[in-house]
Design a protein around this motif. Structure first.
Motif, short mmCIF file in Angstrom:
data_model
loop_
_atom_site.label_atom_id
_atom_site.label_comp_id
_atom_site.label_asym_id
_atom_site.label_seq_id
_atom_site.Cartn_x
_atom_site.Cartn_y
_atom_site.Cartn_z
N ASP A 26 5.39 -3.13 -8.18
CA ASP A 26 5.90 -3.91 -7.05
C ASP A 26 6.28 -3.00 -5.88
OD1 ASP A 26 5.52 -6.36 -8.27
OD2 ASP A 26 7.58 -6.47 -9.03
N MET A 27 6.88 -1.86 -6.18
CA MET A 27 7.22 -0.92 -5.10
C MET A 27 5.96 -0.33 -4.49
SD MET A 27 10.72 0.98 -6.37
CE MET A 27 10.19 1.31 -8.05
N LEU A 28 4.96 -0.03 -5.32
CA LEU A 28 3.69 0.50 -4.81
C LEU A 28 3.02 -0.55 -3.93
CD1 LEU A 28 1.63 2.79 -4.76
CD2 LEU A 28 0.65 1.84 -6.87
N ILE A 35 0.08 -2.71 7.10
CA ILE A 35 -1.10 -2.68 7.97
C ILE A 35 -1.55 -1.25 8.28
CG2 ILE A 35 0.19 -2.86 10.15
CD1 ILE A 35 -3.14 -4.60 9.33
N GLN A 36 -0.63 -0.30 8.44
CA GLN A 36 -1.04 1.09 8.71
C GLN A 36 -1.74 1.70 7.49
OE1 GLN A 36 1.95 3.60 10.43
NE2 GLN A 36 1.62 2.69 12.44
N PHE A 37 -1.28 1.38 6.30
CA PHE A 37 -1.97 1.84 5.11
C PHE A 37 -3.41 1.33 5.12
CE2 PHE A 37 -3.54 1.60 0.83
CZ PHE A 37 -3.07 2.74 0.21
N GLN A 38 -3.56 0.04 5.39
CA GLN A 38 -4.88 -0.57 5.41
C GLN A 38 -5.76 0.02 6.51
OE1 GLN A 38 -4.39 -4.88 5.39
NE2 GLN A 38 -2.59 -4.63 4.08
N LEU A 39 -5.16 0.36 7.64
CA LEU A 39 -5.90 0.93 8.76
C LEU A 39 -6.34 2.35 8.49
CD1 LEU A 39 -6.78 0.58 11.76
CD2 LEU A 39 -4.52 1.46 12.39
N PHE A 40 -5.46 3.17 7.93
CA PHE A 40 -5.75 4.59 7.78
C PHE A 40 -6.27 4.99 6.40
CE2 PHE A 40 -2.58 4.98 11.37
CZ PHE A 40 -3.55 5.20 12.32
N LEU A 41 -6.15 4.13 5.40
CA LEU A 41 -6.71 4.39 4.07
C LEU A 41 -7.51 3.17 3.61
CD1 LEU A 41 -3.64 6.15 2.41
CD2 LEU A 41 -5.81 7.22 3.02
N PRO A 42 -8.48 2.73 4.41
CA PRO A 42 -9.19 1.48 4.07
C PRO A 42 -9.97 1.56 2.77
CG PRO A 42 -10.32 2.61 5.86
CD PRO A 42 -9.02 3.34 5.63
N GLU A 43 -10.55 2.72 2.45
CA GLU A 43 -11.31 2.84 1.20
C GLU A 43 -10.38 2.68 0.00
OE1 GLU A 43 -11.23 5.23 3.61
OE2 GLU A 43 -13.28 5.38 4.40
N LEU A 44 -9.21 3.27 0.07
CA LEU A 44 -8.24 3.13 -1.02
C LEU A 44 -7.71 1.71 -1.07
CD1 LEU A 44 -6.62 4.28 -3.34
CD2 LEU A 44 -4.98 5.19 -1.67
N TYR A 45 -7.46 1.11 0.08
CA TYR A 45 -6.97 -0.27 0.09
C TYR A 45 -7.96 -1.21 -0.59
CZ TYR A 45 -5.17 -4.77 1.40
OH TYR A 45 -4.71 -6.07 1.34
N GLU A 46 -9.24 -0.97 -0.42
CA GLU A 46 -10.25 -1.80 -1.09
C GLU A 46 -10.05 -1.78 -2.60
OE1 GLU A 46 -12.84 -3.86 -0.09
OE2 GLU A 46 -11.84 -3.69 1.85
N VAL A 47 -9.63 -0.64 -3.12
CA VAL A 47 -9.42 -0.50 -4.57
C VAL A 47 -8.10 -1.14 -5.01
CG1 VAL A 47 -9.05 1.19 -6.42
CG2 VAL A 47 -10.79 1.61 -4.66
N VAL A 48 -7.03 -0.93 -4.24
CA VAL A 48 -5.68 -1.29 -4.71
C VAL A 48 -5.15 -2.60 -4.14
CG1 VAL A 48 -5.05 1.12 -5.15
CG2 VAL A 48 -4.49 0.08 -2.93
N GLU A 52 -5.31 -5.69 -10.54
CA GLU A 52 -6.28 -4.96 -11.36
C GLU A 52 -6.64 -3.63 -10.71
OE1 GLU A 52 -7.41 -8.28 -10.27
OE2 GLU A 52 -6.33 -9.16 -11.95
N GLY A 53 -6.80 -3.65 -9.41
CA GLY A 53 -7.14 -2.41 -8.69
C GLY A 53 -6.02 -1.39 -8.74
N MET A 54 -4.77 -1.85 -8.61
CA MET A 54 -3.65 -0.92 -8.71
C MET A 54 -3.57 -0.32 -10.10
SD MET A 54 -0.37 -2.14 -6.62
CE MET A 54 -0.54 -3.11 -5.17
N CYS A 55 -3.77 -1.15 -11.13
CA CYS A 55 -3.78 -0.63 -12.50
C CYS A 55 -4.87 0.41 -12.67
CB CYS A 55 -3.95 -1.76 -13.51
SG CYS A 55 -2.54 -2.87 -13.64
N GLN A 56 -6.05 0.13 -12.15
CA GLN A 56 -7.17 1.07 -12.24
C GLN A 56 -6.85 2.38 -11.51
OE1 GLN A 56 -9.85 1.12 -14.14
NE2 GLN A 56 -10.23 3.16 -13.33
#
Length: 163
Positions: A26-28, A35-48, A52-56
């Protein structure tokens, strides 16, 4: 089954850098849904972007640690996860990336956490550490420059940096 090695606990002036576990999801989520996470780490955001993606993501770093290929440190202020710093692909293209919770940006937490992880990395490897940062992410560029990274090229609106 042998448990995966965990990253060594590191300390900065104000934070503890320690493992993130499923219980901390939940904290993660508060960090990755920004929005800044999504903007600057879009490839990682696609995963998490989902559970299920966060667990992976967390399982992947357990695998990286098991194989000596990387570590994921949560940045903890008391018992609150305020960010993370990760190093991956240690044996062939060591790469660092990180993110901070919106309420803890521009307060020096990322700088001290990245600096501590870089200092630790230098004790385990002589290989250059690299990263990619969007050219518009001026705060991150400043943090990395203060940790000894230099721009070595550009690609797709990103600076390629090495130290």
């Amino acid at each position: 089954m042998t448990p995966a090695p965990i990253p060594p606990i590191l300390y900065t002036k104000r934070c503890r850098l320690d493992r993130i576990i499923l219980h901390d999801m939940d904290m993660l989520r508060d960090i990755v849904e920004d929005i800044q996470f999504q903007l600057f780490l879009p490839e990682l955001y696609e995963v998490v972007q989902n559970v299920e993606g966060m667990c992976q993501f967390l399982r992947s770093f357990d695998d990286y640690a098991q194989n000596g290929e990387g570590f994921l440190w949560g940045v903890w202020k008391q018992s609150y996860l305020i960010g993370f710093v990760a190093i991956m692909d240690i044996s062939h293209e060591p790469t660092i990336f990180y993110a901070m919770h919106r309420e803890y940006r521009d307060k020096g937490y990322a700088k001290e956490s990245v600096a501590q992880v870089v200092a630790h990395y230098k004790t385990i490897s002589k290989a250059p550490l690299q990263t990619e940062v969007y050219q518009s992410n001026v705060p991150s560029l400043s943090i990395l420059a203060s940790c000894g990274f230099q721009v070595v090229g550009t690609k797709d609106n990103k600076f390629l940096l090495k130290m």
